[in-house]
Design a protein around this motif. Structure first.
Motif, PDB file in Angstrom:
ATOM      1  N   ILE A 125       1.401  -1.103  -0.073  1.00  0.00           N
ATOM      2  CA  ILE A 125       0.131  -0.741   0.233  1.00  0.00           C
ATOM      3  C   ILE A 125       1.102   1.295   0.401  1.00  0.00           C
ATOM      4  O   ILE A 125       0.474   2.224  -0.590  1.00  0.00           O
ATOM      5  CB  ILE A 125      -1.212   0.235   1.186  1.00  0.00           C
ATOM      6  CG1 ILE A 125      -2.004  -1.049   0.688  1.00  0.00           C
ATOM      7  CG2 ILE A 125      -1.432   1.153   1.171  1.00  0.00           C
ATOM      8  CD1 ILE A 125      -3.337  -1.082  -0.062  1.00  0.00           C
ATOM      9  N   LYS A 127       3.781   1.196  -1.416  1.00  0.00           N
ATOM     10  CA  LYS A 127       4.546   0.819  -2.604  1.00  0.00           C
ATOM     11  C   LYS A 127       3.863   2.518  -3.552  1.00  0.00           C
ATOM     12  O   LYS A 127       4.352   3.089  -4.881  1.00  0.00           O
ATOM     13  CB  LYS A 127       4.399   0.426  -3.708  1.00  0.00           C
ATOM     14  CG  LYS A 127       5.108  -0.030  -2.926  1.00  0.00           C
ATOM     15  CD  LYS A 127       7.228   0.125  -2.701  1.00  0.00           C
ATOM     16  CE  LYS A 127       7.610  -0.770  -2.561  1.00  0.00           C
ATOM     17  NZ  LYS A 127       9.859  -0.298  -2.818  1.00  0.00           N
ATOM     18  N   THR A 129       0.141   5.324  -5.434  1.00  0.00           N
ATOM     19  CA  THR A 129      -0.783   4.708  -6.501  1.00  0.00           C
ATOM     20  C   THR A 129      -0.068   5.470  -8.025  1.00  0.00           C
ATOM     21  O   THR A 129       0.421   6.273  -7.707  1.00  0.00           O
ATOM     22  CB  THR A 129      -2.000   6.039  -5.647  1.00  0.00           C
ATOM     23  OG1 THR A 129      -1.915   7.009  -5.291  1.00  0.00           O
ATOM     24  CG2 THR A 129      -3.058   5.144  -4.886  1.00  0.00           C
ATOM     25  N   TRP A 174      -5.246  10.737   0.976  1.00  0.00           N
ATOM     26  CA  TRP A 174      -4.312   9.864   0.066  1.00  0.00           C
ATOM     27  C   TRP A 174      -4.787   8.120   0.484  1.00  0.00           C
ATOM     28  O   TRP A 174      -4.504   7.397   0.599  1.00  0.00           O
ATOM     29  CB  TRP A 174      -3.038   9.624   0.690  1.00  0.00           C
ATOM     30  CG  TRP A 174      -2.281   8.719   0.914  1.00  0.00           C
ATOM     31  CD1 TRP A 174      -1.408   8.900  -0.401  1.00  0.00           C
ATOM     32  CD2 TRP A 174      -1.599   7.132   1.634  1.00  0.00           C
ATOM     33  NE1 TRP A 174      -0.578   6.981  -0.232  1.00  0.00           N
ATOM     34  CE2 TRP A 174      -0.967   6.465   1.129  1.00  0.00           C
ATOM     35  CE3 TRP A 174      -1.746   7.005   2.661  1.00  0.00           C
ATOM     36  CZ2 TRP A 174      -0.417   5.702   1.933  1.00  0.00           C
ATOM     37  CZ3 TRP A 174      -2.163   6.009   3.443  1.00  0.00           C
ATOM     38  CH2 TRP A 174      -1.563   5.232   2.892  1.00  0.00           C
ATOM     39  N   ALA A 178      -5.448   4.556  -1.973  1.00  0.00           N
ATOM     40  CA  ALA A 178      -4.715   3.725  -1.788  1.00  0.00           C
ATOM     41  C   ALA A 178      -5.529   2.956  -1.237  1.00  0.00           C
ATOM     42  O   ALA A 178      -5.731   1.464  -1.976  1.00  0.00           O
ATOM     43  CB  ALA A 178      -4.181   3.954   0.087  1.00  0.00           C
ATOM     44  N   SER A 182      -4.014   1.243  -4.989  1.00  0.00           N
ATOM     45  CA  SER A 182      -3.094   1.300  -5.467  1.00  0.00           C
ATOM     46  C   SER A 182      -1.994   0.549  -6.012  1.00  0.00           C
ATOM     47  O   SER A 182      -3.002  -0.891  -7.428  1.00  0.00           O
ATOM     48  CB  SER A 182      -2.930   0.730  -4.368  1.00  0.00           C
ATOM     49  OG  SER A 182      -3.430   1.565  -2.726  1.00  0.00           O
ATOM     50  N   TYR A 248      -6.923  -8.068  -1.817  1.00  0.00           N
ATOM     51  CA  TYR A 248      -6.755  -6.048  -1.702  1.00  0.00           C
ATOM     52  C   TYR A 248      -8.836  -5.426  -2.503  1.00  0.00           C
ATOM     53  O   TYR A 248      -8.803  -5.180  -1.764  1.00  0.00           O
ATOM     54  CB  TYR A 248      -5.937  -5.399  -3.240  1.00  0.00           C
ATOM     55  CG  TYR A 248      -5.827  -4.203  -3.296  1.00  0.00           C
ATOM     56  CD1 TYR A 248      -5.573  -3.029  -2.277  1.00  0.00           C
ATOM     57  CD2 TYR A 248      -5.819  -3.916  -4.439  1.00  0.00           C
ATOM     58  CE1 TYR A 248      -5.931  -1.925  -2.521  1.00  0.00           C
ATOM     59  CE2 TYR A 248      -6.433  -2.210  -4.537  1.00  0.00           C
ATOM     60  CZ  TYR A 248      -5.958  -1.792  -3.374  1.00  0.00           C
ATOM     61  OH  TYR A 248      -5.716   0.073  -3.622  1.00  0.00           O
TER      62      TYR A 248
END
Length: 943
Positions: A125, A127, A129, A174, A178, A182, A248
């Motif tokens: 997560i 890393k 978007t 954010w 995310a 993501s 996810y």
């Protein structure tokens, strides 16, 4: 990170797992943790809410105003149209805001071959978007203290920051981004894989962590609580990216999440921001797969044996218990204290004090499904494990013959309620503290369990102990068959909604003042005075949630000559201060602290004793009086010293073969070229052992007579306090307590040893460590202090530092890499340090990357963009630190000793704001000399 769950275990006890964490916030050592995997059915499942009225009121997706659902004691629950649950906990007592997003997914939800998936997803997560590709760098730039944890029933992400609408909006945006956008990409999985493996290896270094995993795996035959959260190595290394993406998309959805905002914020405005960020996300059409697997009642003793290098012997007993929503869980919580607390617990009194073990612990987890409770003993070298095992089981499984007393129950209730109140009083942690209850079924369990603890009867606690603490329900280190099986109660599901029908919320806490934690206001609000004895005092009265107050006392004594050969005596005398006085036993002291709702932490170093206090407004004067009594009347009982010596020896044995401890000891000794006995001398492990064994009560009593006094002392308190009452208590307790011997600070001149590269082999340790140190000829008042602070921040502090980006993010070699400065406040003798942990086979790569980044920073310098991001992040962290009452009390006490105004902090902020790129690069090149480093490595390095 893996959930750090054993916060109640004393430091010398067996170290147990913690949750899985994506990135550490400070030099913290996270041991791998326990968790699990669960069979996922494909049959239809219910959406999150069980309330038909709520479901009917929510359309599929909408930007309409959130629906208010509940309001409990200052916590307001709302529901968005897409199913997102929102909790608002406004509290203006501290100028900080904390946002916590909890997903109802943990290792329990993983299928066969997917163990570790929930934790791996937590890493990915961060890393990014398409809209926010560099989350960690943005956290650092904005001064956010952010992280994430994975546990059995849930995963959460959180950030604390200085109250700021821009940061609040950005972090909410954010998190919403995310949640559904993501990357979860193969390229990120490949680079993060080594980091996750490194975290796994870090846990494998800890015998207690491995023993915890083995115990749960033996306890649970079918349920995924028997699977470690960090997962099986084979599953993690061979994870299918398509399955991970599906995981996810299934669980990271608004109807499976709870968003908590606590601290200082405008509720109406924040609700609008949340609606803007999350309201546009559609309500998912999928149905969450149900979790119906449940282990049958255990039908016989189970055992597990672990053999590993290092550490000291330990024996544990674990029992199946009820889920957190069950009415009996209150009894489980209290039994942790009745059996495992120190010094009041039965295990301590009947096993540790009889010298069968060095220390004892207890632990249970708040879980959605029937869970577990563990009790354990750690042994000192030479203690017999068979006798310890017999003592452990004799205490636990004789509870039917030796019933719990009302006094034991009342004491446990008082301590439990004190801990609960402290958790609820802190706006930065209360939201995060609710994450486990959300995973367990409903956030309101946080309050319901408090009420159940208050109301539970002695008969119910006795019943639960008798039902659960029996051989058939036990997992131990050895297997013993039985002729007649006696079962514990069968596990049952709990209807949380039904349990909550009788719950009656208490009134919300009164609103407190909004305190502006800027240096000028801190200075203006601080009262300073001195006592006749010489003690200097600083009091900062301000509103705080629950009436909490933090205090720090420092007492200085002796000089370079008089403190010769007194290092171990001083350290052990400090730890013995709460072991007894002529008027009070150790237990009575602890009972008095519990009655005062107070926590004491006592530490010593060369020529200084530090006492940290946490309590409530009405109890601070009484706590001051108790501290005065302990300092002036402790009688250092002989049996207490022998017990402390066993604890210390057990802790020392734990450290002997740990890479971090071995390397840190070696580095410290390199920078301490003093003769044995000098207060600055760093003794070896063997020398410490000899000193502990040789210590006598008479030495402690003589030390106290010689060096006790408050002539050279400071006291600072911050929070909801009555200044006049505190002053009266200080004058009564310390006003005329003077030192009889002279005090001169032990000098700490600059020491610059010859550069060296040290390598230590620590067999059977899957995690290795690096530590480097360099002497700096400056202190925190030097003109180069701000510039070098900024330079170090860019090199090795925060999520956008060069060491982090190269070694952690780009090459994926380390779970934790950093650099920092230990600033001297007196002499021009500070220390620059850097560290990394890694798999032993990656040592050459880590060292090469580390040295290359140092060389690149010296050759190229830092960029203007890096400087501006570092400046913003560092100033944000400094603002956040000033909002922490405990840290502020310590800073005020330190300033009293240094005779400084708190306005010095503003001067540093101003210098940080004005520092130029030329000044920063010049300072870095002036002081950071790689060819002068002392660098040390510890690990199981192969030829």
């Amino acid at each position: 990170m893996l959930k750090r769950f054993l916060s109640t275990v004393i430091a010398v006890a067996v170290s147990l797992p913690a949750p899985a964490q994506a990135k550490p916030a400070k030099p913290a050592k996270t041991t791998a943790a326990a968790a699990k995997k669960s069979g996922k059915a494909k049959a239809p499942a219910k959406p999150y809410s069980n309330d038909p009225a709520i479901k009917a009121a929510l359309p599929l997706a909408s930007s309409a105003a959130p629906l208010q659902v509940h309001s409990v004691e200052g916590v307001s629950e709302y529901r968005l149209a897409n199913g997102l649950q929102v909790l608002l906990i406004p509290d203006d007592s501290k100028p900080t805001t904390t946002v916590n997003l909890t997903y109802r997914v943990g290792s329990k939800h993983e299928n066969y071959g997917e163990t570790g998936m929930a934790h791996l997803l937590e890493h990915l997560i961060f890393k990014g978007t398409p809209k926010n590709p560099r989350a960690w760098a943005e956290f650092t730039k904005r001064g956010l203290r952010a992280n994430g944890t994975t546990w059995l029933d849930r995963t959460n992400y959180f950030a604390s920051f200085s109250a700021n609408d821009e940061n609040l909006q950005w972090y909410l945006d954010w998190q919403a981004d995310a949640m559904v956008n993501s990357f979860i990409a193969r390229r990120d999985l490949d680079t993060e894989m080594t980091v996750v493996r490194n975290e796994m290896e870090m846990g494998e270094n800890n015998p207690g962590n491995v023993m915890f995993e083995r115990t749960l795996a033996t306890m649970y035959q079918w349920h995924n609580y028997g699977k470690s959260t960090i997962g099986a190595r084979s599953d993690v290394e061979n994870v299918n990216i398509t399955r991970l993406q599906a995981f996810y998309r299934t669980y990271y959805q608004p109807d499976n999440a709870t968003l908590i905002v606590s601290g200082k914020f405008d509720p109406d405005k924040t609700l609008r921001l949340i609606t803007q960020a999350y309201g546009k996300l559609p309500r998912p059409q999928r149905m969450l797969p149900p979790i119906y697997t449940m282990d049958p009642v255990q039908d016989g003793e189970r055992s597990v044996t672990l053999r590993r290098n290092g550490g000291t012997p330990a024996v544990w007993a674990a029992y199946h218990v009820v889920a957190a929503a069950h009415a009996d869980y209150a009894a489980v919580d209290l039994l942790n204290l009745i059996m495992g607390d120190t010094p009041s617990g039965r295990l301590h009194r009947q096993v540790v004090e009889r010298q069968l073990a060095a220390s004892a612990f207890s632990f249970s987890a708040e879980l959605a499904d029937p869970g577990f409770q563990m009790f354990g003993l750690q042994l000192a070298p030479g203690q017999d494990i068979d006798r310890a095992r017999q003592g452990l089981l004799a205490v636990l499984e004789s509870v039917a013959r030796e019933p719990i007393s009302q006094q034991e129950l009342d004491r446990a209730k008082q301590k439990w309620q004190k801990k609960w109140a402290q958790a609820f009083a802190n706006p930065e942690t209360v939201g995060v503290a609710m994450s486990d209850m959300i995973g367990a079924g409903d956030w309101r369990l946080f309050f319901l369990n408090r009420d159940r603890v208050a109301q539970i009867s002695l008969a119910d606690v006795q019943r639960v102990a008798t039902e659960r603490y029996r051989a058939d329900n036990r997992t131990l280190s050895t297997y013993i068959p039985t002729e007649q099986a006696i079962r514990a109660p069968a596990p049952v599901k709990v209807d949380t909604e039904a349990e909550l029908k009788s719950f009656a919320p208490k009134n919300a806490a009164a609103k407190v003042e909004a305190f502006d934690a800027v240096p000028a206001n801190i200075e203006a609000r601080t009262q300073r005075f001195a006592l006749p004895s010489g003690m200097k005092v600083a009091l900062l009265a301000k509103g705080s949630r629950g009436g909490t107050v933090q205090a720090r006392m420092s007492l200085h004594f002796g000089d370079e000559r008089s403190l010769m050969h007194q290092g171990m005596v001083a350290a052990m005398a400090a730890q013995m201060l709460t072991r007894g006085t002529p008027a009070m036993s150790r237990q009575q002291i602890q009972d008095r602290l519990d009655a005062l709702k107070a926590e004491l932490a006592i530490n010593s170093r060369a020529g200084e004793l530090q006492i940290t206090v946490t309590t409530l407004r009405e109890h601070l004067p009484g706590t001051v009086a108790l501290v005065a009594e302990l300092l002036q009347q402790s009688n250092f009982p002989a049996d207490g010293l022998e017990e402390l010596k066993r604890e210390a020896l057990a802790g020392l044995e734990e450290q002997r073969k740990e890479p971090e401890a071995v390397v840190a000891d070696a580095i410290s000794r390199e920078f301490s070229p003093y003769p044995k006995g000098d207060p600055r001398y760093v003794p070896s492990f063997e020398e410490q052992e000899a000193e502990i064994k040789a210590l006598k009560v008479e030495q402690l009593r003589a030390f106290q007579r010689r060096f006790g006094g408050a002539s050279h002392a400071e006291f600072a308190a911050v929070g909801d306090l009555d200044a006049n009452a505190v002053r009266a208590a200080l004058e009564a307790g310390f006003g005329h307590w003077r030192n009889t011997s002279a005090y001169t600070r032990v000098p700490q001149p600059l020491v610059a040893p010859q550069p060296r590269r040290l390598v230590f082999k620590t067999p059977d340790k899957q995690n290795a460590t690096m530590l480097a140190r360099l002497s700096l000829p400056l202190n925190d008042l030097h003109a180069d202090y701000p510039a070098l602070m900024l330079a170090n921040y860019m090199l090795g502090s925060g999520g956008s530092s060069r060491l982090w980006k190269r070694i952690r993010e780009s090459e994926g070699l380390s779970y934790d890499v950093r650099s920092w400065v230990e600033w001297n406040t007196v002499e021009p003798n500070s220390a620059w340090l850097s560290s990394a942990i890694f798999a032993p086979q990656n040592q050459p790569k880590v060292e090469a990357a580390y040295r290359e980044e140092l060389a690149r920073a010296l050759a190229e310098g830092f960029s203007a963009k890096e400087l501006e991001e570092a400046r913003r992040g560092l100033l944000g962290y400094r603002r956040l630190s000033r909002a922490q009452d405990a840290g502020l009390a310590a800073a005020l006490a330190g300033n009293l000793y240094l005779d400084r105004s708190y306005l010095v902090s503003q001067q540093v902020d101003d210098a940080l704001a004005k520092a130029t790129l030329t000044e920063v690069n010049a300072a870095f090149r002036r002081y950071i000399k790689p060819d002068q480093l002392v660098i040390s490595f510890g690990g199981d390095f192969k030829p």
